[in-house]
Design an enzyme around this catalytic site. Sequence first.
Site, mmCIF file in Angstrom:
data_model
loop_
_atom_site.group_PDB
_atom_site.id
_atom_site.type_symbol
_atom_site.label_atom_id
_atom_site.label_comp_id
_atom_site.label_asym_id
_atom_site.label_seq_id
_atom_site.Cartn_x
_atom_site.Cartn_y
_atom_site.Cartn_z
ATOM 1 N N HIS A 1 16.822 12.806 -25.992
ATOM 2 C CA HIS A 1 16.802 12.351 -24.596
ATOM 3 C C HIS A 1 16.513 10.845 -24.470
ATOM 4 C CE1 HIS A 1 17.007 16.544 -23.571
ATOM 5 N NE2 HIS A 1 15.839 16.791 -24.119
ATOM 6 N N LYS B 1 11.248 25.477 -29.571
ATOM 7 C CA LYS B 1 10.482 26.050 -28.465
ATOM 8 C C LYS B 1 11.095 27.342 -27.934
ATOM 9 C CE LYS B 1 12.313 22.568 -25.201
ATOM 10 N NZ LYS B 1 12.970 21.723 -26.217
ATOM 11 N N ASN C 1 12.278 27.181 -19.146
ATOM 12 C CA ASN C 1 13.455 26.428 -19.577
ATOM 13 C C ASN C 1 14.426 27.306 -20.352
ATOM 14 O OD1 ASN C 1 14.762 23.788 -19.728
ATOM 15 N ND2 ASN C 1 14.330 23.851 -21.920
#
Length: 452
Positions: A192, A124, A147
């Site tokens: 995560h 990303k 981000n």
Amino acid sequence: MKTDAASMKVANKHIVVIGLGMTGLSVVNHLVAKDDGAKVSVIDTRATPPGADKLPNNVALHAGGWNMEWLLSADLIVASPGIALATPELKAAAQQGIEIVGDIELFARDVAAPVIGITGSNGKSTVTSLLGEMAKAAGIDVGVGGNIGFAALDMLAYDHALYVLELSSFQLETTSSLEMASAVFLNLSEDHMDRYDGMEDYRQAKLRIFDQTQLAVWNQDDLQTKAPEGKHAESFGFSQGDYTLTLSDGNEWLTAKGDPVMAVSDIALVGRHNVANCLAAMALADSVGIAREAQCQAMREYCGLPHRCQQVLERNGILWVNDSKATNPASTLAALDGLKLAGKLHLLVGGDGKGAEFSALKPVLAALDVTLYCYGRDGHAFAGLVDAPVMVETMQQAMDIAAQTAMAGDMVLLSPACASFDQFTNFMVRGETFAAYAKTITEQGAKELATE
């Protein structure tokens, strides 16, 4: 700036910001700049939170723990992405009916220009930056952040004509009203798992990017990224379908809706995964009318971001490559995909594994001439992937051994498959340390050889 009801929700409210740092400070500055009577307070569980010295005088700070009195008296809570909604203190506030949002939701309520969003387990940052370069090549005043790089709220002050945002699953969890011209879900792989209740929970957080987008772009090689029906006006696939590869005279070409655009060999980015990233960026660029010529110019010139398969040193025929951004197994797999070397690979892995499973690396490593160096808190989790791994405590110890054993034609690759937080502030510091230490130990080795 928007003047509808959504943008007025903070007026004359008691707003509690959870977590400082770059994001938290951007939230505070954004709210204070509105000057609409809101009372802003900050809670940070760290004793000395970064950015505390930059807080405006009229913003109170509670550091070193939670302040439940502040939290439960808030009209609105703005939580930094690193703080899980499942945190008991936030759950208690939610049970009281207090709205909890993130910085991207505040951005959504005030942004007036078109927005493009990018999410995915890997790639990303590359797609976000490449798309930004495409817009710049077309002469568009573009803000690139979220981000990555600039905090989204800080960019609003520049009144850009287009915003390109990298959006993490953490940010998407607390965002509900971000309208976008287009959005992409690049891929899904395990990451995560210390924060989510399994892969489906993680996937659903990512899929929120499609809730209010005009064009949904998804990866037809990874059906888990497919946009749900009915939440967008259009849907395009990349890797197959509308944006794909075709063969012409034995050469691969990036192709958009059946039209060849440019040869894959002309792409400046390295690696097969970056071919898919270019296809995704083209689909997003088309959604806002970025000229094809500008898209091609950016793809020919853009070489990627630091800490992503970045060659930092070549000395005595040995390559030192910094892929510190590889914070999960899929990123490391991408770095190894199609890797061809004249000599041996010295691969450094380890750090904070975030509950991930690393067994997918085993067959790939088996096909390579590799020495595996395992370090950090979860280095032991890699021990069974190869015969005779080198087990050490720190990255620098691994580099010391690699420097002593590597020969011309070899590559020393930092692609840790883990987060950095056990030994470094972030992946950037880890990568910078790798680059600096590689230079130090190779220069020292050269001096020792000269004096023998």
